[in-house]
Design a protein around this motif. Structure first.
Motif, short mmCIF file in Angstrom:
data_model
loop_
_atom_site.label_atom_id
_atom_site.label_comp_id
_atom_site.label_asym_id
_atom_site.label_seq_id
_atom_site.Cartn_x
_atom_site.Cartn_y
_atom_site.Cartn_z
N ALA A 172 -4.35 -8.51 4.70
CA ALA A 172 -5.15 -8.10 4.50
C ALA A 172 -4.43 -6.47 2.73
CB ALA A 172 -6.21 -7.11 4.61
N MET A 173 -3.91 -6.50 3.25
CA MET A 173 -2.59 -5.76 2.06
C MET A 173 -1.59 -5.92 1.21
SD MET A 173 -0.36 -2.66 4.82
CE MET A 173 0.22 -1.77 2.88
N PRO A 174 -3.00 -5.56 -0.04
CA PRO A 174 -2.34 -5.81 -1.61
C PRO A 174 -0.59 -5.70 -1.37
CG PRO A 174 -3.45 -4.20 -1.50
CD PRO A 174 -4.26 -4.52 -0.50
N LEU A 175 0.32 -6.00 -2.13
CA LEU A 175 2.23 -5.80 -2.75
C LEU A 175 2.07 -4.31 -3.40
CD1 LEU A 175 2.83 -8.84 -3.65
CD2 LEU A 175 3.45 -8.41 -1.75
N HIS A 194 0.61 -4.18 -7.45
CA HIS A 194 -0.93 -4.38 -7.51
C HIS A 194 -2.03 -2.20 -7.09
CE1 HIS A 194 -1.23 -8.22 -5.61
NE2 HIS A 194 -0.52 -8.26 -7.23
N VAL A 195 -1.01 -2.05 -7.19
CA VAL A 195 -1.71 -0.53 -7.36
C VAL A 195 -1.07 0.42 -7.32
CG1 VAL A 195 -2.87 -0.81 -4.94
CG2 VAL A 195 -0.75 0.01 -4.93
N GLY A 204 -4.77 7.46 -5.89
CA GLY A 204 -5.96 7.39 -5.81
C GLY A 204 -6.37 5.90 -5.29
N VAL A 205 -5.32 5.09 -6.47
CA VAL A 205 -5.62 3.39 -6.19
C VAL A 205 -5.23 2.97 -4.48
CG1 VAL A 205 -5.01 1.24 -6.70
CG2 VAL A 205 -5.97 2.92 -8.20
N ILE A 224 5.28 5.68 -4.90
CA ILE A 224 4.46 6.69 -5.89
C ILE A 224 5.11 7.92 -5.93
CG2 ILE A 224 2.21 7.71 -6.33
CD1 ILE A 224 1.16 4.90 -5.10
N VAL A 225 5.64 8.95 -4.58
CA VAL A 225 6.05 10.12 -4.72
C VAL A 225 7.81 9.71 -5.56
CG1 VAL A 225 6.86 12.12 -3.23
CG2 VAL A 225 4.36 10.82 -2.77
#
Length: 225
Positions: A76-79, A82-83, A95-96, A145-146
């Protein structure tokens, strides 16, 4: 000079940790493949497909139900793209990511509790040096992201931020907010996203404050003209 023995020990430990992650992933991939074939796999079938013994498989998962729950979460985890994509606002992106990951876990709370019980059982039943690493799926989102904040945050600040974010995303986070704080599913998802964004904003605010103090110190130390 660096201690060669210490360096070799660290390299060996990292190698063992990576091997454990590969073994866990091989089991998950095997279960995914079997389920995609329309089968409800047994532990023996998963172990055979992953090319490991049943005893090894039991070191990583306490039950076939836990393994199946993990495969469902993995599927179920999106790539990452995608976020988050390069150039996106990291605070918005985290946050997304928190919302997506925590929603996946809360969509199957029975499976979530089965996975967490399995993690604890495996931890208790294995000796310290043989315990398999947790999957760390949240870090697949957190680290990139970090790392995008490398121009704003020094390495130590990025490491602390990654560690803090790991506390508001993932199974333990949603269990705490649901089972202890008594939040609804929607409240739990919103709280995780809010907390993740707040941590990024706080880290950036602290970095800005530190830069301003350094600038003021340099100006104070400069001779008057």
């Amino acid at each position: 000079m660096p201690d060669r023995k210490s360096s070799a020990h660290e390299t060996d430990a990292e190698g063992r940790s990576n091997q454990k992650r590969r073994t866990r992933q091989a089991l998950i991939d095997a279960a995914l493949a079997l389920r995609e074939e329309g089968r409800d796999p047994t532990f023996a079938e998963v172990a055979e497909r992953a090319l490991v013994s049943r005893a090894t498989a039991y070191r990583y998962f306490s039950s076939v139900e836990a393994l199946v729950s993990e495969t469902a979460a993995e599927r179920a985890m999106p790539l990452l793209e995608h976020v988050y994509r390069p150039g996106d606002d990291p605070a918005q992106a985290i946050g997304v990511a928190a919302r997506e990951l925590n929603k996946i876990l809360l969509d199957d709370e029975v499976g979530l509790h089965v996975m967490e019980r399995s993690f604890m059982a495996v931890w208790l039943e294995n000796e310290r040096d043989s315990r398999p690493a947790r999957p760390g799926r949240r870090m697949k989102y957190i680290r990139p992201i970090v790392d995008a904040l490398k121009d704003e945050l020094p390495p130590a600040a990025r490491q602390r931020l990654s560690q803090a974010l790991s506390m508001v995303m993932g199974s333990e986070a949603v269990l705490a907010v649901r089972d202890i704080a008594g939040a609804s599913v929607d409240e739990a998802i919103a709280a995780g996203a809010w907390a993740a964004q707040a941590l990024v904003k706080q880290a950036l605010a602290e970095a800005d404050e530190a830069r301003m103090k350094r600038g003021a110190s340099r100006r104070a130390a400069s001779p008057a003209r």
